[in-house]
Design an enzyme around this catalytic site. Structure first.
Site, PDB file in Angstrom:
ATOM      1  N   GLY A 359       0.815  -1.205   0.000  1.00  0.00           N
ATOM      2  CA  GLY A 359       0.000   0.000   0.000  1.00  0.00           C
ATOM      3  C   GLY A 359       0.844   1.248   0.000  1.00  0.00           C
ATOM      4  O   GLY A 359       2.062   1.198  -0.137  1.00  0.00           O
ATOM      5  N   GLN A 360       0.153   2.349   0.172  1.00  0.00           N
ATOM      6  CA  GLN A 360       0.799   3.646   0.132  1.00  0.00           C
ATOM      7  C   GLN A 360       0.616   4.304   1.483  1.00  0.00           C
ATOM      8  O   GLN A 360      -0.504   4.590   1.863  1.00  0.00           O
ATOM      9  CB  GLN A 360       0.155   4.471  -0.986  1.00  0.00           C
ATOM     10  CG  GLN A 360       0.803   5.780  -1.270  1.00  0.00           C
ATOM     11  CD  GLN A 360       2.094   5.628  -2.055  1.00  0.00           C
ATOM     12  OE1 GLN A 360       2.249   4.702  -2.834  1.00  0.00           O
ATOM     13  NE2 GLN A 360       3.029   6.525  -1.831  1.00  0.00           N
ATOM     14  N   GLY A 361       1.688   4.504   2.206  1.00  0.00           N
ATOM     15  CA  GLY A 361       1.556   5.133   3.517  1.00  0.00           C
ATOM     16  C   GLY A 361       1.908   6.605   3.428  1.00  0.00           C
ATOM     17  O   GLY A 361       2.213   7.117   2.357  1.00  0.00           O
ATOM     18  N   GLY A 362       1.848   7.254   4.567  1.00  0.00           N
ATOM     19  CA  GLY A 362       2.133   8.675   4.601  1.00  0.00           C
ATOM     20  C   GLY A 362       3.542   9.027   4.140  1.00  0.00           C
ATOM     21  O   GLY A 362       3.792  10.110   3.650  1.00  0.00           O
ATOM     22  N   ASP A 477       2.031  10.792  15.088  1.00  0.00           N
ATOM     23  CA  ASP A 477       1.061  10.383  14.066  1.00  0.00           C
ATOM     24  C   ASP A 477       0.445   9.038  14.437  1.00  0.00           C
ATOM     25  O   ASP A 477       0.351   8.133  13.619  1.00  0.00           O
ATOM     26  CB  ASP A 477       1.743  10.330  12.698  1.00  0.00           C
ATOM     27  CG  ASP A 477       0.721  10.309  11.566  1.00  0.00           C
ATOM     28  OD1 ASP A 477      -0.446  10.669  11.812  1.00  0.00           O
ATOM     29  OD2 ASP A 477       1.080   9.912  10.454  1.00  0.00           O
TER      30      ASP A 477
END
Ligand SMILES: *[C@@H]1O[C@H](CO)[C@@H](O)[C@H](O)[C@H]1NC(C)=O
Ligand SMILES: *[C@@H]1O[C@H](CO)[C@@H](O)[C@H](O)[C@H]1NC(C)=O
Ligand SMILES: *[C@@H]1O[C@H](CO)[C@@H](O)[C@H](O)[C@H]1NC(C)=O
Ligand SMILES: *[C@@H]1O[C@H](CO)[C@@H](O)[C@H](O)[C@H]1NC(C)=O
Length: 670
Positions: A359-362, A477
């Site tokens: 996936g694509q994280g921050g 975060d």
């Protein structure tokens, strides 16, 4: 040509991939949702009814049909069980992407609204509405969803900015209602604040020009009321929508309306600029690629003559960097921390193939990797936003690697190659907490006992970071997608320490696209940028409420008639009805005192004033202690609650399931 244009769009403006069940990444949840009715007493549909069957066929047909044309609507089944449905994708979101977005929206409908008969789900790039009444014949736009970026232009420029936004919106609306796709985009520079504004308007393509115009005009009329001074905002409706942001958020096309000149040509892309850039960039890019390919080829031949096909290019490094890495490797030679070669990581992820992407994280894309010997790892390929030099980076990484605790994800090593920076973590088989608690099916796997163990683990991990690690690290975060779960469902906190490596705007920039993160952020951080261990405590409180309720906190954005979770929980607590927020999949058979204690601890953590909040050691003590008398929580921070309802919205619409009987306070709620 189109492909090249796309290449020139800044990466940050490309839609984040729809991430359903990935690991350490924020799941892009529905942007907002409206469910009606919300209780059996008012008439939900039955699971095995004809209406349910009609909905099921709708949820198969509409996404499929819309992926061909971007829009689809129709009636499913015979009266009196007909389900009327509509599905629209943003015009620049086509094909399979559109179909996938809509399919997710139909899934969200079940997860978020259960068996409500009138459901509207808004995603960033698509939305659906279904209803057992025929609303399709008219052009009813409600329920509408309002959201605004929390940031404002400077105080003195508000009027000028609002004027520009309104002019832009009108221009874009005129264009949209006059073209067959019923979609248009535009841009304008705003010199006083040195920003550009990008706007978009869209109607469902079945509306006539006049209907579309009227629909958009009604929205634009409401903009000053809700969005005055905001650097970004949107009003989304079933039939039409207007949105503007200070960054490009759509795929640019040749026919954007340009109202005033953009400020920095490299930042935006007006048609002529784009054409010029293309004209210049294409030959240069081709040349550069040629050189690079040639160079890489020679380099690789020198190194070894294997694996020439489909191999990603290995970025070349400066001598200095090679030197630093060499020394660092020697330094770490007898620690457990490893410096991996780019080759090794490319092999482990089959050249960063999509099949291995989690996936694509921050902070960038996350891949699963298999190292020789079978060790599974998670690889975070950091987006090159890092502003630091190599030595500072090294210091930070070494710091993170020193943080070792059963409830923290272990950093095993890193890989540096020119601009490429990758962190290698232990792999967590059960992905992240948000995959479970926000999913009604998987949520059932986490019974209360497991949830409590997770809560306790997170608290222990944070306490270690704050207190016992000698380094005193603030996470900054903390959120459900940053809590990973191992095979045995033990929680491990991830992404700690990273905020310091990156330029500070990463979180903000990212949340404009990925709504959610900012629902966790303490008010003093949101308004003044103050971090402290107490801001982590705040996020922990929000997370705790999510684990108890199975509901997501509202995002960074403000929602029309949408309440954030903390406000909702506090209200129920005040009315001694906290049990109403307990996740329904937990049934009624949970340990009442323990759950109640958790609700109370959560509310203590999200109190407005940082001084009132407990420290993590207090939290751990409160969670483990029995028979303690906990203080009564004060009003939490309602810093992003929008309270007034849209004038046009009919009372039977737009009731978010979060706010069924909550008394609303004034906007700041303080
Ligand atoms: C739906 O299922 C329930 C039990 O699962 C059953 O009692 C009921 O009669 C069914 N209703 C219809 C309309 O089939
Ligand atoms: C969906 O597409 C099929 C095949 O093109 C068509 O027969 C059907 O009427 C469409 N349904 C709706 C609701 O648009
Ligand atoms: C923007 O302005 C609104 C209303 O004037 C205010 O409530 C909000 O706090 C401001 N946001 C920031 C980030 O200053
Ligand atoms: C709509 O388009 C027609 C021609 O395509 C043009 O003559 C007319 O001025 C346009 N109207 C608006 C409001 O842009």
């Amino acid at each position: 040509m189109l492909a090249l244009l796309l290449l020139l769009v800044p990466a940050s403006s490309l839609p984040a991939p729809a991430s359903g069940d990935e690991g350490a990444v924020p799941v892009i949840n529905a942007f907002s949702h409206f469910c009606s009715p919300t209780s059996d007493a008012d008439g939900l549909y039955q699971p095995n009814s004809t209406f349910a069957a009609n909905l099921a066929s709708m949820s198969a047909v509409l996404p499929k049909n819309a992926s061909a044309s971007g829009f689809s609507a129709g009636a499913f089944g015979r009266a009196p069980d007909t389900a009327y449905g509509l599905a629209l994708c943003r015009w620049d979101y086509t094909g399979d992407d559109c179909g996938a977005c809509l399919s997710r929206a139909f899934k969200d409908a079940v997860n978020l609204c259960g068996r409500s008969k009138d459901v509207t789900i808004y995603h960033d790039q698509c939305h659906i509405r279904f209803y057992d009444q025929d609303y399709l014949a008219g052009a009813v736009n409600s329920p509408e969803s309002v959201a605004s970026n929390m940031n404002n232009v400077s105080r003195g420029n508000v009027a000028a900015f609002d004027g520009l936004v309104t002019r832009l919106a009108n221009a874009v609306a005129d264009r949209a209602s006059n073209v067959s796709g019923r979609y248009a985009t535009g841009q304008a520079g705003f010199p006083p604040d040195k920003i550009n504004v990008y706007g978009l308007a869209q109607c469902t393509p079945d509306l006539t020009t006049a209907q579309c115009q009227a629909c958009l005009a009604a929205i634009i009329k409401q903009m000053p009321k809700f969005l005055s001074g905001r650097v970004g905002g949107r009003i989304l409706g079933v039939r039409c929508a207007v949105r503007y942001e200070k960054d490009i958020f759509f795929t640019t096309t040749g026919d954007m309306v340009t109202l005033t000149p953009l400020l920095d040509p490299s930042k935006g892309s007006s048609n002529t600029h784009t054409l010029w850039i293309v004209a210049i960039a294409v030959p240069i890019t081709v040349l550069l690629c040629g050189f690079l390919a040639c160079f890489m080829w020679m380099r690789r031949r020198r190194r070894r003559v294997t694996n020439l096909s489909g191999r990603v290019n290995i970025p070349t490094m400066s001598m200095e960097m090679e030197q630093v890495l060499k020394l660092w490797k020697i330094e770490e030679s007898d620690s457990e921390f490893s410096l991996y070669d780019f080759d090794q990581i490319a092999d482990a992820t089959r050249n960063f193939s999509n099949d291995y992407k989690l996936g694509q994280g921050g902070f960038g894309a996350v891949y699963r990797g298999e190292l020789p010997g079978g060790l599974e790892v998670a690889i975070k390929r950091l987006s090159t936003c890092s502003v630091q030099g190599l030595m500072e980076f090294k210091t930070e990484i070494q710091l993170i690697a020193k943080l070792q605790h059963t409830n923290l994800v272990r950093l095993l090593g890193c890989c540096l190659q020119a601009e490429e920076k990758m962190l290698i973590y232990e792999y967590m088989h059960n992905k992240s907490l948000d995959c479970f608690i926000f999913d009604s099916a998987k949520g059932a796997i986490l019974n209360w006992e497991r949830r409590f163990r997770i809560i306790d683990g997170i608290a222990q991990g944070l306490l270690y970071m704050h207190k016992h690690s000698r380094l005193r690290v603030i996470h900054r975060d903390l959120k459900a997608s940053n809590i990973l779960l191992d095979r045995d469902m033990n929680p491990k906190i991830s992404d700690f320490g990273l905020a310091r490596i990156f330029c500070s705007n990463v979180t903000e920039a990212n949340t404009t696209r990925v709504v959610g993160t900012h629902g966790y952020i303490a008010p003093e951080y949101a308004s003044e940028g103050l971090f402290s261990t107490k801001s982590d405590v705040f996020s922990f409180g929000v997370l705790l409420l999510e684990i108890i309720s199975g509901k997501r906190t509202a995002g960074f954005y403000q929602y029309g008639k949408f309440f954030n979770l903390t406000g909702y929980a506090y209200q129920l607590w005040q009315e001694a009805k906290w049990h109403e927020m307990v996740d329904q999949v937990l049934g009624v058979d949970y340990p009442v005192t323990e759950v109640m204690k958790c609700v109370q601890v959560a509310l203590l953590c999200v109190q407005d004033s940082a001084d009132d909040r407990p420290s993590m050691s207090d939290v751990v003590a409160m969670l483990s202690g029995e028979g303690l008398t906990l203080p009564e929580p004060r009003q939490p921070a309602y810093f992003n609650v929008r309270l007034s309802s849209l004038p046009e919205s009919n009372s039977s619409f737009g009731e978010s399931s979060y706010i069924s009987n909550v008394a609303l306070t004034d906007e700041d709620g303080r």
